[in-house]
Design a protein around this motif. Structure first.
Motif, PDB file in Angstrom:
ATOM      1  N   GLY A 105       0.818  -1.209   0.000  1.00 47.46           N
ATOM      2  CA  GLY A 105       0.000   0.000   0.000  1.00 47.46           C
ATOM      3  C   GLY A 105       0.847   1.252   0.000  1.00 47.46           C
ATOM      4  O   GLY A 105       2.048   1.224   0.269  1.00 47.46           O
ATOM      5  N   PHE A 106       0.236   2.380  -0.296  1.00 42.48           N
ATOM      6  CA  PHE A 106       0.959   3.650  -0.358  1.00 42.48           C
ATOM      7  C   PHE A 106       0.890   4.345   1.007  1.00 42.48           C
ATOM      8  O   PHE A 106      -0.179   4.459   1.603  1.00 42.48           O
ATOM      9  N   ARG A 107       2.058   4.834   1.474  1.00 40.73           N
ATOM     10  CA  ARG A 107       2.106   5.518   2.775  1.00 40.73           C
ATOM     11  C   ARG A 107       3.261   6.503   2.791  1.00 40.73           C
ATOM     12  O   ARG A 107       4.280   6.309   2.108  1.00 40.73           O
ATOM     13  N   ALA A 108       3.084   7.591   3.551  1.00 46.77           N
ATOM     14  CA  ALA A 108       4.159   8.554   3.763  1.00 46.77           C
ATOM     15  C   ALA A 108       5.161   7.950   4.732  1.00 46.77           C
ATOM     16  O   ALA A 108       4.797   7.446   5.792  1.00 46.77           O
ATOM     17  N   ASP A 109       6.430   8.023   4.381  1.00 45.22           N
ATOM     18  CA  ASP A 109       7.481   7.358   5.166  1.00 45.22           C
ATOM     19  C   ASP A 109       8.586   8.377   5.450  1.00 45.22           C
ATOM     20  O   ASP A 109       9.251   8.852   4.513  1.00 45.22           O
ATOM     21  N   ILE A 110       8.762   8.720   6.752  1.00 43.47           N
ATOM     22  CA  ILE A 110       9.785   9.693   7.157  1.00 43.47           C
ATOM     23  C   ILE A 110      10.705   9.026   8.179  1.00 43.47           C
ATOM     24  O   ILE A 110      10.235   8.386   9.128  1.00 43.47           O
ATOM     25  N   GLU A 111      12.001   9.181   8.006  1.00 46.70           N
ATOM     26  CA  GLU A 111      12.971   8.697   8.995  1.00 46.70           C
ATOM     27  C   GLU A 111      14.142   9.671   9.028  1.00 46.70           C
ATOM     28  O   GLU A 111      14.639  10.105   7.975  1.00 46.70           O
ATOM     29  N   LEU A 112      14.571  10.033  10.251  1.00 47.74           N
ATOM     30  CA  LEU A 112      15.753  10.875  10.401  1.00 47.74           C
ATOM     31  C   LEU A 112      16.495  10.479  11.662  1.00 47.74           C
ATOM     32  O   LEU A 112      15.921   9.950  12.613  1.00 47.74           O
ATOM     33  N   GLU A 166      11.258   7.786  13.360  1.00 46.18           N
ATOM     34  CA  GLU A 166      10.556   7.452  12.124  1.00 46.18           C
ATOM     35  C   GLU A 166       9.058   7.492  12.363  1.00 46.18           C
ATOM     36  O   GLU A 166       8.582   7.258  13.483  1.00 46.18           O
ATOM     37  N   ALA A 167       8.338   7.805  11.266  1.00 44.29           N
ATOM     38  CA  ALA A 167       6.883   7.874  11.339  1.00 44.29           C
ATOM     39  C   ALA A 167       6.320   7.574   9.964  1.00 44.29           C
ATOM     40  O   ALA A 167       6.898   7.966   8.937  1.00 44.29           O
ATOM     41  N   THR A 168       5.197   6.882   9.928  1.00 43.73           N
ATOM     42  CA  THR A 168       4.521   6.567   8.666  1.00 43.73           C
ATOM     43  C   THR A 168       3.035   6.823   8.817  1.00 43.73           C
ATOM     44  O   THR A 168       2.493   6.786   9.927  1.00 43.73           O
ATOM     45  N   GLN A 169       2.382   7.075   7.653  1.00 44.46           N
ATOM     46  CA  GLN A 169       0.927   7.231   7.655  1.00 44.46           C
ATOM     47  C   GLN A 169       0.422   6.894   6.261  1.00 44.46           C
ATOM     48  O   GLN A 169       0.983   7.334   5.245  1.00 44.46           O
ATOM     49  N   LYS A 170      -0.642   6.101   6.208  1.00 40.28           N
ATOM     50  CA  LYS A 170      -1.201   5.646   4.940  1.00 40.28           C
ATOM     51  C   LYS A 170      -1.867   6.793   4.181  1.00 40.28           C
ATOM     52  O   LYS A 170      -2.408   7.710   4.778  1.00 40.28           O
ATOM     53  N   LEU A 171      -1.824   6.667   2.849  1.00 41.38           N
ATOM     54  CA  LEU A 171      -2.508   7.619   1.974  1.00 41.38           C
ATOM     55  C   LEU A 171      -3.926   7.131   1.719  1.00 41.38           C
ATOM     56  O   LEU A 171      -4.152   5.935   1.504  1.00 41.38           O
ATOM     57  N   ASP A 172      -4.885   8.052   1.737  1.00 43.32           N
ATOM     58  CA  ASP A 172      -6.257   7.680   1.389  1.00 43.32           C
ATOM     59  C   ASP A 172      -6.352   7.243  -0.063  1.00 43.32           C
ATOM     60  O   ASP A 172      -7.099   6.317  -0.403  1.00 43.32           O
TER      61      ASP A 172
END
Length: 368
Positions: free
Chosen positions: A307-314, A332-338
């Motif tokens: 699935g598609f999701r925003a993926d941030i890691e630093l 890190e944090a992720t969240q799915k795209l509608d």
């Protein structure tokens, strides 16, 4: 008899006058004047179509004489010998060029002489040789040219067939790929700034404001936050994907600034929202800071697996004035795209970033 005799005398006188006038005109036309004449022999190696005895002789475009005789050369079947009589003052030299010109609508031929470079005092000349092909008319020249073209085409018939066949194959390939070619040309036009301007849509992320899950502990000391480090691929305003597939719906979408600058600005703003009495400094003022929050952005992309999701890691490091690392941690944090669209991606990145910024600020407050 006495009455009829004057009429006979008058008639004879008128007839003699008419003959004299015609004789004078004929002499004037063929002799060209009263001055002395010089005779030259001209050799033509080829046909002289339409040239007649009495035809004019021109020197540099000025009439200076006429043709007085034409004969075939008995010892050369292709040669024509002409005799011309010209004004003795005409500067005919051994390098004088001879040719035929066709004047008027009917193409009346005349002998054309063209002066050379030799000056006076040169050896006298009695025979002039005309230029090769001097008697060739425009019609004959056109026929010869067409004959040469026909011979050339006959000699190269097979290569011409191959070339035409290759052109046909090339045109068929263009016809089959016309859609792709139009797309390439449109892309080049946009890249070079031509055509209608492309409207870019920019998207932003919001700084964290809700810190209910973070202990409200003030930031100890003066903190500086320099611009995060990234690999070259992340130093862009485009939306990045974890897979190499093309996503045309994101072609005109971009972040409000390059990813490193955007993350730096929103993290500083988040710290200000958390504790405005101790706002962090930017990297330019790091000499006045007690600590530096050194960030390295590892991921800021749309993940496409499962699935598609925003993926941030630093990664974050707190560094003291002495250059020693006080603490370090990964966030890190992720969240799915509608749905897969720039607007939905912006909303997902916004939610993931606010959670990550809250955790980062809480960690820094606890550490300092």
């Amino acid at each position: 008899m006495e009455i009829r005799a004057p009429f006979v005398i008058v008639g004879a006188f008128v007839l003699a006058a008419i003959v004299a006038v015609f004789g004078f005109v004929y002499w004037l036309h063929n002799s060209g004047g009263m001055g002395p004449r010089t005779t030259y022999r001209v050799q033509f190696d080829g046909a002289v179509p339409g040239l007649l005895v009495g035809a004019a002789v021109l020197f540099n475009g000025i009439r200076v004489g006429e043709v007085t005789d034409l004969a075939l050369a008995s010892d050369h079947p292709r040669r024509v010998n002409a005799t011309i009589a010209v004004d003795s003052a005409t500067p005919v030299r051994s390098d004088t060029r001879v040719g035929l010109e066709f004047q008027g609508l009917t193409g009346v031929p005349v002998v054309a002489l063209e002066g050379g470079q030799l000056l006076g005092g040169s050896e006298p000349v009695s025979t002039l040789v005309a230029d090769p092909g001097a008697g060739q008319s425009m019609t004959q020249a056109a026929r010869d040219a067409l004959r040469k073209v026909d011979d050339l085409l006959a000699q190269n018939a097979d290569p011409l067939k191959v070339t035409i066949a290759n052109l046909q194959v090339f045109s068929e390939a263009l016809a089959r790929n016309s859609g792709k070619i139009d797309g390439i040309l449109s892309s080049l036009e946009r890249m070079t700034g031509g055509g209608a301007p492309v409207r870019k849509v920019t998207y932003d992320i919001d700084a964290a404001r809700d810190f209910t899950s973070v202990p409200r502990k003030p930031i100890g000391g003066v903190l500086a936050i320099p611009e995060p480090t990234v690999v070259a691929m992340l130093d862009t305003q485009r939306f990045l994907f974890s897979s190499p597939e093309e996503h045309p719906e994101f072609a005109d979408a971009m972040w409000a600034d390059s990813i490193p600058k955007l993350v730096q600005a929103r993290i500083i703003e988040s710290f200000e929202n958390y504790d405005m009495s101790h706002p962090p400094l930017r990297g330019d003022d790091e000499a006045a800071a007690d600590y530096q929050l050194v960030l390295d952005i590892r991921r800021f992309r749309i993940a496409t697996d499962a699935g598609f999701r925003a993926d941030i890691e630093l990664s974050a490091r707190l560094v003291g004035k002495d250059g020693k690392v006080v603490a370090a941690r990964l966030f890190e944090a992720t969240q799915k795209l509608d749905k897969l669209s720039p607007q939905a991606a912006s909303v997902a990145f916004n939610g993931a970033f606010q959670r990550l910024a809250g955790e980062l600020i809480g960690w820094v407050a606890e550490t300092l």
